[in-house]
Design a protein around this motif. Structure first.
Motif, PDB file in Angstrom:
ATOM      1  N   ALA A 238      90.088 -22.811  56.674  1.00 30.52           N
ATOM      2  CA  ALA A 238      91.587 -22.174  57.049  1.00 30.52           C
ATOM      3  C   ALA A 238      92.322 -23.428  56.343  1.00 30.52           C
ATOM      4  O   ALA A 238      93.658 -22.975  55.885  1.00 30.52           O
ATOM      5  CB  ALA A 238      91.830 -22.476  58.563  1.00 30.52           C
ATOM      6  N   ALA A 239      92.397 -24.760  56.380  1.00 26.79           N
ATOM      7  CA  ALA A 239      92.922 -25.781  55.649  1.00 26.79           C
ATOM      8  C   ALA A 239      92.787 -25.306  54.033  1.00 26.79           C
ATOM      9  O   ALA A 239      94.063 -25.310  53.592  1.00 26.79           O
ATOM     10  CB  ALA A 239      92.465 -27.025  55.975  1.00 26.79           C
ATOM     11  N   ILE A 240      91.972 -24.945  53.548  1.00 27.41           N
ATOM     12  CA  ILE A 240      92.066 -24.424  52.181  1.00 27.41           C
ATOM     13  C   ILE A 240      92.927 -23.330  51.808  1.00 27.41           C
ATOM     14  O   ILE A 240      93.758 -23.256  50.677  1.00 27.41           O
ATOM     15  CB  ILE A 240      90.517 -24.236  51.641  1.00 27.41           C
ATOM     16  CG1 ILE A 240      89.749 -25.507  51.554  1.00 27.41           C
ATOM     17  CG2 ILE A 240      90.557 -23.358  50.087  1.00 27.41           C
ATOM     18  CD1 ILE A 240      87.979 -25.424  51.385  1.00 27.41           C
ATOM     19  N   GLN A 241      92.805 -22.384  52.828  1.00 23.43           N
ATOM     20  CA  GLN A 241      93.709 -21.214  52.764  1.00 23.43           C
ATOM     21  C   GLN A 241      95.139 -21.513  52.831  1.00 23.43           C
ATOM     22  O   GLN A 241      96.112 -20.846  52.265  1.00 23.43           O
ATOM     23  CB  GLN A 241      93.253 -19.998  53.683  1.00 23.43           C
ATOM     24  CG  GLN A 241      91.897 -19.515  53.513  1.00 23.43           C
ATOM     25  CD  GLN A 241      91.200 -18.753  54.622  1.00 23.43           C
ATOM     26  OE1 GLN A 241      92.288 -18.202  55.332  1.00 23.43           O
ATOM     27  NE2 GLN A 241      90.052 -18.632  54.749  1.00 23.43           N
ATOM     28  N   THR A 242      95.256 -22.465  53.742  1.00 18.07           N
ATOM     29  CA  THR A 242      96.741 -22.958  54.162  1.00 18.07           C
ATOM     30  C   THR A 242      97.432 -23.766  53.080  1.00 18.07           C
ATOM     31  O   THR A 242      98.615 -23.425  52.680  1.00 18.07           O
ATOM     32  CB  THR A 242      96.726 -23.733  55.430  1.00 18.07           C
ATOM     33  OG1 THR A 242      96.141 -22.899  56.692  1.00 18.07           O
ATOM     34  CG2 THR A 242      98.137 -24.056  55.827  1.00 18.07           C
ATOM     35  N   PHE A 243      96.585 -24.694  52.532  1.00 17.54           N
ATOM     36  CA  PHE A 243      97.269 -25.557  51.670  1.00 17.54           C
ATOM     37  C   PHE A 243      97.104 -25.423  50.167  1.00 17.54           C
ATOM     38  O   PHE A 243      97.740 -26.293  49.344  1.00 17.54           O
ATOM     39  CB  PHE A 243      97.070 -26.905  52.049  1.00 17.54           C
ATOM     40  CG  PHE A 243      97.613 -27.374  53.398  1.00 17.54           C
ATOM     41  CD1 PHE A 243      98.405 -27.298  53.983  1.00 17.54           C
ATOM     42  CD2 PHE A 243      96.550 -27.404  54.500  1.00 17.54           C
ATOM     43  CE1 PHE A 243      99.027 -27.421  55.380  1.00 17.54           C
ATOM     44  CE2 PHE A 243      96.897 -27.597  55.818  1.00 17.54           C
ATOM     45  CZ  PHE A 243      98.054 -27.581  56.285  1.00 17.54           C
TER      46      PHE A 243
END
Length: 387
Positions: A101-106
């Protein structure tokens, strides 16, 4: 007798460690010391809290209450001297989900994401599965201890990395990064505008004379540029409850991350995950101290055994975690030959070092979070395979 000496039959419980070994390694009757979960029951307080909830008998939609955040806050202050606010917390079903989710977000597709191999396999997997570009700044093994090559690290950041995945403490080697090392990492990531995603899932299992430092706790500036991932799963053997916490001080970043979770349809974590997590953080400290003492004894026994029976293997001294990173390169075996010897001669399932990326060749990872009798069995099988 230590409670951790109890032999618990995990067959017919859908245990990945004990029931998927044949599927993954292709052979029957293998002794499993590979996946990183423990063969111990969690603290009685956790079992009691879950049992009380079971006896209530109604399992409707559940939210994470403020008391859970307060338990996490108190735990981090006491164990890691890190003062957070409950408002900084979000929740996920697991750390790997949070990494994705962090990779997708940032980051965007094609963006560069930095890591340091050898390192936890899902770091590579989540970068690749989200169509980002892996940038590797390999760790350097110097006199049996992994060090960060900061010249190489800075050069990697200069390539335009948007996100750095930090494994702290380090899996698979068990290295606990020092304050100076973390500050240098933070200084460089701030200079090159690279967000830090810090996987600190192993941060509670630290051996004496070492101290885990949450990188987000080291300065006000860093606290605004770090996403920290924690969970009770490794600490208290609760991986099956599917509960982790994400700590983000920066309100804008926290909102962006939460929007990603909403787009994925994520609402809350499992009822028993909530209950188990809160009970563990509120009442599990004495159990954890006993666990660390037991793991220390297992670690020392394994080191002594290897020195006596397999002196060609150099075991990297873990400063944290319940994992041993075994340097088998002096045996002169290729990775496939090493694997075959373990499976066919020793009937032993260990994690091959090649899973952890460049620098893992010739290494094995062994999980020692088991009763001592099981550890002895595994070591005897290792000797049979490689002697």
């Amino acid at each position: 007798m230590s409670i951790f000496n109890e032999k618990i039959d995990r067959l017919k419980t859908s245990s990945v460690k004990w029931e998927l070994t044949k599927e993954i390694y292709g052979e029957e009757d293998l002794w499993p010391m590979w996946v990183a979960d423990m063969d111990f029951k969690p603290p009685q307080a956790v079992l009691r809290a879950i049992q009380n909830r079971v006896e209530h008998g109604v399992f409707g939609y559940t939210f994470v209450p403020s008391s859970t955040a307060e338990a996490i806050e108190a735990w981090l202050v006491k164990r890691q001297q890190w003062k957070i606010k409950p408002s900084w917390l979000l929740y996920c079903s697991g750390v790997v989900q949070a990494i994705s989710a962090a990779i997708q977000t940032f980051t965007k597709e094609g963006d560069r994401v930095l890591l340091q191999s050898p390192v936890y396999t899902p770091f590579f997997e989540m970068i690749n599965k989200n169509n980002r570009t892996v940038v590797n700044s390999p760790l350097t093994l110097i006199n049996g201890k992994y060090e960060i090559d900061f010249v190489r690290f800075e050069k990697a950041l200069q390539e335009g990395c948007k996100l750095f995945l930090l494994c702290s403490p380090h899996n698979p080697s068990g290295r606990v990064w020092t304050k100076d090392e973390l500050l240098k990492i933070g200084e460089l990531c701030l200079e090159y505008n690279c967000l830090i995603l810090s996987d600190e899932i192993h941060s509670d299992i630290i051996y004496k004379n070492f101290q885990h430092q949450p990188i987000a706790s080291l300065s006000d500036e860093l606290s605004e540029r770090v996403i920290t991932l924690i969970a009770p799963s490794k600490t208290f053997n609760l991986a099956g409850l599917q509960a982790s916490a994400v700590i983000i001080k920066n309100e804008t970043l926290r909102g962006q991350f939460n929007e990603t979770l909403k787009r994925q349809g994520f609402f809350t974590i499992n009822t028993f995950g909530i209950i188990g997590m809160e009970a563990a953080y509120r009442e599990g400290e004495a159990w954890l101290e006993d666990l660390i003492d037991y793991l220390q004894e297992n670690k020392e026994f394994a080191f002594t055994y290897l020195r006596e029976h397999l002196p060609e293997i150099n075991c990297i001294e873990p400063e944290g975690t319940y994992l041993l990173w075994l340097d088998c390169r002096k045996l002169g075996l290729g990775d496939q030959e090493l694997h075959n010897s373990l499976i066919q001669k020793g009937k032993l399932a260990l994690e091959p070092g090649t899973k952890y990326g460049p620098g893992g060749e010739g290494f094995l990872r062994m999980n020692i979070a088991c009763p001592k009798a099981d550890l002895i069995e595994g070591l005897e099988r290792l000797k049979k395979a490689l002697k």
